[in-house]
Write an enzyme that holds these catalytic residues in place. Sequence first.
Site, short mmCIF file in Angstrom:
data_model
loop_
_atom_site.label_atom_id
_atom_site.label_comp_id
_atom_site.label_asym_id
_atom_site.label_seq_id
_atom_site.Cartn_x
_atom_site.Cartn_y
_atom_site.Cartn_z
N GLY A 1 0.85 -1.18 0.00
CA GLY A 1 0.00 0.00 0.00
C GLY A 1 0.90 1.24 0.00
CE LYS B 1 -3.63 -11.44 2.67
NZ LYS B 1 -4.13 -11.67 4.03
CB ALA C 1 -7.49 6.00 0.15
CD GLN C 2 -14.70 6.42 -1.81
OE1 GLN C 2 -15.37 7.29 -1.24
NE2 GLN C 2 -15.23 5.32 -2.26
N GLY D 1 -8.79 11.69 0.42
CA GLY D 1 -7.58 12.41 0.08
C GLY D 1 -6.54 12.35 1.18
CD GLU E 1 -11.97 13.55 3.85
OE1 GLU E 1 -11.97 12.64 4.70
OE2 GLU E 1 -11.39 13.46 2.77
CG ASP F 1 -2.03 -11.47 6.90
OD1 ASP F 1 -2.94 -12.00 7.56
OD2 ASP F 1 -2.03 -11.45 5.66
CG HIS G 1 -16.15 5.96 6.89
ND1 HIS G 1 -17.27 6.66 6.50
CD2 HIS G 1 -15.09 6.66 6.42
CE1 HIS G 1 -16.89 7.73 5.82
NE2 HIS G 1 -15.57 7.75 5.76
NE ARG H 1 -13.78 9.34 8.99
CZ ARG H 1 -12.79 9.04 8.19
NH1 ARG H 1 -12.02 8.03 8.45
NH2 ARG H 1 -12.57 9.76 7.11
CG HIS I 1 -12.78 3.56 7.45
ND1 HIS I 1 -12.80 3.27 6.10
CD2 HIS I 1 -12.12 4.75 7.55
CE1 HIS I 1 -12.19 4.24 5.43
NE2 HIS I 1 -11.75 5.13 6.28
NE ARG J 1 -7.61 7.02 9.91
CZ ARG J 1 -8.26 7.36 8.80
NH1 ARG J 1 -7.99 8.49 8.17
NH2 ARG J 1 -9.21 6.58 8.33
CB SER K 1 -5.01 6.98 7.23
OG SER K 1 -5.89 7.32 6.22
C1 SIN Z 1 -13.14 9.10 3.35
O1 SIN Z 1 -12.93 9.41 2.18
O2 SIN Z 1 -14.16 9.38 3.96
C2 SIN Z 1 -12.12 8.29 4.05
C3 SIN Z 1 -10.95 9.09 4.32
C4 SIN Z 1 -10.24 8.56 5.51
O3 SIN Z 1 -10.52 7.47 5.97
O4 SIN Z 1 -9.44 9.30 6.06
#
Ligand code: SIN
Length: 542
Positions: free
Chosen positions: A25, A46, A57-58, A60, A125, A228, A249, A297, A358, A393, A398
């Site tokens: 990743g 893996k 990841a969406q 940002g 966010e 793992d 999430h 969150r 999440h 978080r 992340s």
């Molecule tokens: C999200 O796009 O809502 C996730 C971003 C994140 O987990 O920090």
Amino acid sequence: MRYAISGETKIAKTYEYDVVIVGAGLAGLYAALNIDESLSCIILAKENMDNSSSWLAQGGIAAAINRDDTPLLHFEDTVVAGAGECDTEAVSVLVNEGPADIENLARLNVPFDLDEFGEFHFTREGGHKKRRVVHAGGDATGRETIRALAGIVSERKNITFSGYTCLFDVITSDSGSASDSSPKVTGVVVRYKDSEFHHILTKNVIIATGGIGQLYLASTNPPVATGDGIAAAIRAGVRVSNIEFIQFHPTGLWSENSSGSEFLISEAVRGDGGILVNSEGERFMLDIHELAELAPRDIVARAIVRELKRSGESCVYVDITSKTEDFLMTRFPTIYNECLNHGINIAVDRIPVNPVQHYMMGGIETDICGLTSVSGLYACGEAANTGVHGANRLASNSMLECLVFGRRAAAHINNVSINDSSLEGDNPQPKTQDNCSQEIANQSLQLLSLGNRPHKKLDYTQLRKNIQQLMSENCFVIRNTAGLKTALAGIEAIYSQLKAVYDDCNDYLETLNIATVAIAIVTSALNRPQSIGAHYMEDYRQ
Ligand code: SIN
């Protein structure tokens, strides 16, 4: 249980690298790119590079780059979200060093979305008081970032990529010198293509194996997220911490026939004006937090769980119909299209959502160089507990953590290795079976007193389901002592069955890992009889 392998494990190949990175990743790839090019490095995945939480990841990457922002403001939002449990030194490193890593990603051709002036476009966010989240491909930040970095990794002469390679065990030596009695890493044992075992000798291992989504019935993580690296670290006696802090999430796409790997409706949708409503169309976050839908969150997830309990419904809704279809198709192409596949046009329909697992805030405990309690063993990304996330978080921190602490782990290895005369230097050649001293390789495993366990196949699908059920029912957004005890007893019984036998296949290993990490999480949760951040105990009275 010290090893997943047993005395009967047959090693087909032995080879040696200066650095072994487990996980492909963002943390793993960025660490690899920061390893000195004079050191040989192998990345183990893996599956492939397009199968990780980073890829999915969406939203940002958060960093204080915008003109009206500062690292101090980012620091404040991070520690507020972390509910007082953040390591402030680590957060300070994160927010101060992060902006340079974003600039570096741009130099490495990550195609960040730009505004009309050619500057980064920022979104907002949950928990952020500023617009500071940069993104790529609209809502495909992870995919675009990994694609760019994977291209560069494949051109680096000192880096080898090995897909379909599953980490079984981290091998350590407890024979430290008189002045340093702590164990040291000597290698890893992996299973290649679920067929043969390889023993890789090394002095440096970076665990970047991501999260633990497969401990739950519903998660945004990909199916490979079976914890793992964390389980291997636990077996090796490495300290793990804060693993009771699991982020749910608030807005996984809800559907009647959920498969377990849930599609995420990014928080960025709420950052761009989406509101949360119940089936009556009522906004329920307004009275709960001053930031309403953009509260941290854990607060939004709990509010939704309570709302669902009150209403008896299965989902609440994200409503972004205030935006035009053109805007949504450009800004959120992945979400727009996936929702269309579910028969939802987000420009006119509300999106059904509910909280799903999440992220894990804790993990393998590290210092600010990514170093764990075992010499030569590093961790970064979601598998690590660097201390930056505390009990909850902050959104989009992340990926930033992957960058900052992946780079730092690599820098630490570079420093140590450059002073280590036994490493090869200039022209790194991975040592193969022929030239890595097979004698030493064999010896090192023979010394392990692995023992033999009876070879037996169990019903791994059923055992995993049972663990997922126990975790989802008892160690979810709202917990209580009795539920956690039920989960612990059930998972320990499963773990006992697993550790009594040996099976040389990935299914066995993954189920063992899921059970190992689940026990650690539930035990940590029981050891913290208070409500803090994402760990909310309904039977706790202040
Ligand atoms: C999200 O796009 O809502 C996730 C971003 C994140 O987990 O920090």
